[in-house]
Structure formats: structure tokens, C-alpha cells
Scaffold this motif. Sequence first.
Motif, PDB file in Angstrom:
ATOM      1  N   LEU A 107       0.898  -0.998   0.035  1.00 19.27           N
ATOM      2  CA  LEU A 107      -0.073  -0.071   0.078  1.00 19.27           C
ATOM      3  C   LEU A 107       0.810   1.255   0.034  1.00 19.27           C
ATOM      4  CD1 LEU A 107      -2.374  -0.971   2.723  1.00 19.27           C
ATOM      5  CD2 LEU A 107      -2.821  -1.407   0.303  1.00 19.27           C
ATOM      6  N   SER A 108       0.558   2.250  -0.976  1.00 18.68           N
ATOM      7  CA  SER A 108       1.370   3.396  -1.048  1.00 18.68           C
ATOM      8  C   SER A 108       0.240   4.641  -1.178  1.00 18.68           C
ATOM      9  CB  SER A 108       2.462   3.485  -1.904  1.00 18.68           C
ATOM     10  OG  SER A 108       1.965   3.052  -3.102  1.00 18.68           O
ATOM     11  N   LYS A 109       0.930   5.711  -0.510  1.00 15.41           N
ATOM     12  CA  LYS A 109      -0.086   7.159  -0.482  1.00 15.41           C
ATOM     13  C   LYS A 109       1.115   8.147  -0.848  1.00 15.41           C
ATOM     14  CE  LYS A 109      -3.264   9.776   0.209  1.00 15.41           C
ATOM     15  NZ  LYS A 109      -4.394  10.196  -1.079  1.00 15.41           N
ATOM     16  N   PRO A 110       1.006   8.752  -1.967  1.00 11.05           N
ATOM     17  CA  PRO A 110       1.860   9.837  -2.394  1.00 11.05           C
ATOM     18  C   PRO A 110       1.190  11.173  -1.846  1.00 11.05           C
ATOM     19  CG  PRO A 110       0.591   9.182  -4.390  1.00 11.05           C
ATOM     20  CD  PRO A 110       0.286   8.432  -3.143  1.00 11.05           C
ATOM     21  N   PHE A 111       2.104  11.742  -1.251  1.00 10.05           N
ATOM     22  CA  PHE A 111       1.564  13.509  -0.753  1.00 10.05           C
ATOM     23  C   PHE A 111       2.458  14.471  -1.605  1.00 10.05           C
ATOM     24  CE2 PHE A 111       1.068  10.444   2.523  1.00 10.05           C
ATOM     25  CZ  PHE A 111      -0.317  10.864   2.990  1.00 10.05           C
ATOM     26  N   ARG A 112       1.659  15.396  -2.065  1.00  5.85           N
ATOM     27  CA  ARG A 112       2.566  16.306  -2.967  1.00  5.85           C
ATOM     28  C   ARG A 112       3.369  17.352  -1.869  1.00  5.85           C
ATOM     29  NH1 ARG A 112       2.991  15.547  -8.233  1.00  5.85           N
ATOM     30  NH2 ARG A 112       1.448  14.571  -9.338  1.00  5.85           N
ATOM     31  N   MET A 113       4.418  17.579  -2.253  1.00  3.89           N
ATOM     32  CA  MET A 113       5.158  18.832  -1.182  1.00  3.89           C
ATOM     33  C   MET A 113       5.150  19.959  -2.025  1.00  3.89           C
ATOM     34  SD  MET A 113       5.692  16.818   1.360  1.00  3.89           S
ATOM     35  CE  MET A 113       6.782  17.624   2.261  1.00  3.89           C
ATOM     36  N   ARG A 114       5.544  21.087  -1.240  1.00  5.13           N
ATOM     37  CA  ARG A 114       5.521  22.354  -2.012  1.00  5.13           C
ATOM     38  C   ARG A 114       6.688  22.217  -3.208  1.00  5.13           C
ATOM     39  NH1 ARG A 114       4.362  27.091   2.307  1.00  5.13           N
ATOM     40  NH2 ARG A 114       2.624  26.120   2.807  1.00  5.13           N
ATOM     41  N   GLY A 115       6.565  22.951  -4.097  1.00  8.31           N
ATOM     42  CA  GLY A 115       7.668  22.860  -5.205  1.00  8.31           C
ATOM     43  C   GLY A 115       7.561  21.282  -6.081  1.00  8.31           C
ATOM     44  N   ARG A 116       8.578  20.682  -6.213  1.00 10.81           N
ATOM     45  CA  ARG A 116       8.735  19.675  -7.280  1.00 10.81           C
ATOM     46  C   ARG A 116       8.451  18.641  -6.567  1.00 10.81           C
ATOM     47  NH1 ARG A 116      12.749  21.107 -11.622  1.00 10.81           N
ATOM     48  NH2 ARG A 116      13.247  18.748 -11.510  1.00 10.81           N
ATOM     49  N   LEU A 136       6.281  13.273  -1.376  1.00  9.57           N
ATOM     50  CA  LEU A 136       6.693  12.183  -0.204  1.00  9.57           C
ATOM     51  C   LEU A 136       5.739  11.060  -0.558  1.00  9.57           C
ATOM     52  CD1 LEU A 136       8.484  12.333   2.302  1.00  9.57           C
ATOM     53  CD2 LEU A 136       6.735  13.188   3.532  1.00  9.57           C
ATOM     54  N   GLU A 137       6.226   9.921  -0.326  1.00  8.92           N
ATOM     55  CA  GLU A 137       5.251   8.632  -0.467  1.00  8.92           C
ATOM     56  C   GLU A 137       5.291   7.846   0.821  1.00  8.92           C
ATOM     57  OE1 GLU A 137       4.426   5.061  -3.623  1.00  8.92           O
ATOM     58  OE2 GLU A 137       6.163   6.376  -3.855  1.00  8.92           O
ATOM     59  N   ALA A 138       4.252   7.618   1.472  1.00  8.43           N
ATOM     60  CA  ALA A 138       4.246   6.593   2.607  1.00  8.43           C
ATOM     61  C   ALA A 138       4.118   5.117   2.272  1.00  8.43           C
ATOM     62  CB  ALA A 138       2.950   6.972   3.601  1.00  8.43           C
ATOM     63  N   ILE A 139       4.858   4.335   2.558  1.00 10.26           N
ATOM     64  CA  ILE A 139       4.646   2.832   1.997  1.00 10.26           C
ATOM     65  C   ILE A 139       4.479   2.001   3.084  1.00 10.26           C
ATOM     66  CG2 ILE A 139       5.984   0.873   0.595  1.00 10.26           C
ATOM     67  CD1 ILE A 139       7.598   3.358  -0.770  1.00 10.26           C
ATOM     68  N   ALA A 140       3.238   0.753   2.725  1.00  5.42           N
ATOM     69  CA  ALA A 140       3.459  -0.200   3.919  1.00  5.42           C
ATOM     70  C   ALA A 140       3.465  -1.497   3.017  1.00  5.42           C
ATOM     71  CB  ALA A 140       2.178  -0.035   4.706  1.00  5.42           C
ATOM     72  N   ARG A 153       5.233 -14.058   8.520  1.00  6.39           N
ATOM     73  CA  ARG A 153       4.411 -12.909   7.966  1.00  6.39           C
ATOM     74  C   ARG A 153       5.257 -11.693   8.395  1.00  6.39           C
ATOM     75  NH1 ARG A 153      -0.201 -12.403  10.893  1.00  6.39           N
ATOM     76  NH2 ARG A 153      -1.252 -13.936   9.415  1.00  6.39           N
ATOM     77  N   GLN A 154       5.665 -10.838   7.583  1.00  2.00           N
ATOM     78  CA  GLN A 154       6.631  -9.842   7.849  1.00  2.00           C
ATOM     79  C   GLN A 154       5.780  -8.541   7.328  1.00  2.00           C
ATOM     80  OE1 GLN A 154      10.397 -10.371   6.050  1.00  2.00           O
ATOM     81  NE2 GLN A 154      10.565 -12.345   7.115  1.00  2.00           N
ATOM     82  N   ILE A 155       6.249  -7.468   8.030  1.00  2.00           N
ATOM     83  CA  ILE A 155       5.646  -6.116   7.752  1.00  2.00           C
ATOM     84  C   ILE A 155       6.483  -4.985   7.594  1.00  2.00           C
ATOM     85  CG2 ILE A 155       4.063  -4.134   8.547  1.00  2.00           C
ATOM     86  CD1 ILE A 155       2.564  -6.462  10.126  1.00  2.00           C
ATOM     87  N   GLN A 156       6.825  -4.302   6.522  1.00  2.68           N
ATOM     88  CA  GLN A 156       7.872  -3.175   6.760  1.00  2.68           C
ATOM     89  C   GLN A 156       7.257  -1.860   6.131  1.00  2.68           C
ATOM     90  OE1 GLN A 156      10.726  -4.441   3.856  1.00  2.68           O
ATOM     91  NE2 GLN A 156      10.068  -3.188   2.177  1.00  2.68           N
ATOM     92  N   VAL A 157       7.567  -0.834   6.689  1.00  3.41           N
ATOM     93  CA  VAL A 157       6.964   0.514   6.424  1.00  3.41           C
ATOM     94  C   VAL A 157       7.928   1.547   6.070  1.00  3.41           C
ATOM     95  CG1 VAL A 157       4.807   0.151   8.023  1.00  3.41           C
ATOM     96  CG2 VAL A 157       7.035   1.136   8.769  1.00  3.41           C
ATOM     97  N   GLY A 158       7.718   2.103   5.106  1.00  4.85           N
ATOM     98  CA  GLY A 158       8.782   3.466   4.777  1.00  4.85           C
ATOM     99  C   GLY A 158       8.434   4.422   3.981  1.00  4.85           C
TER     100      GLY A 158
END
Length: 103
Positions: free
Chosen positions: A42-51, A54-58, A93-98
Motif C-alpha cells: 500500500l502506498s500513498k503519495p503526498f505532494r510537497m511544495r515545489g516539485r 513524499l510517499e508513505a509505503i507499507a 509474516r513480515q511487515i515493513q514500512v517506509g
Amino acid sequence: MTNAPSGQRASTPQDRICANGTILLRNTIRRDNAFASWDIRLSKPFRMRGRGQLEAIAEVFNVLNRDNFRDPSSASLLFNFDGTIRNGLGDPRQIQVGVRYGF
């Protein structure tokens, strides 16, 4: 020693003769190929100011938590080229976040 279908490997041709006189075919009990693993990302991108972005990943590996028994069918692991280096149960079962930053 006779080899009744018990999951025991036959190291010589005589070991493939069962107690009832039938002969096990080659590679009948070589390994258990019932490998199954569901992986989810699962990933969710977040637009930052400028170009930047940031993407949260699980990620979750082996969601169903299956055993996935690893059984190299060679006596020595030195010359084993099938990708199975370890014995025993597979990965739990393994979980990683980044977080990833793209610019």
C-alpha cells in the motif's frame, strides 16, 4: 529398508520398493511444492511544495502466514542451485514500512 510412502527419501533404487511390492516412481517424494505467499503493498503519495513528492509505503509479506516448508533435495547445500539454501519453515509474516521522497 523399504520405503513406504512416508515422506522419507529413497537414497538407493532398493529404497523405492514398498512393503507391498509396488515401486515408487522417481521424484515422487522429492519435495513439497505447495508454496503460497500473498504479498500486499500500500502506498500513498503526498505532494510537497515545489516539485517534491513524499510517499508513505507499507508492505506485508506472506499475509496468510503459511509455513512454506523449504526442503533442498540435495545432501550438500554447497552445490544447490534451485534457490533454496535453507532448511525448515519459510519466512513468517513480515511487515515493513517506509517513506520515499521523489524530486
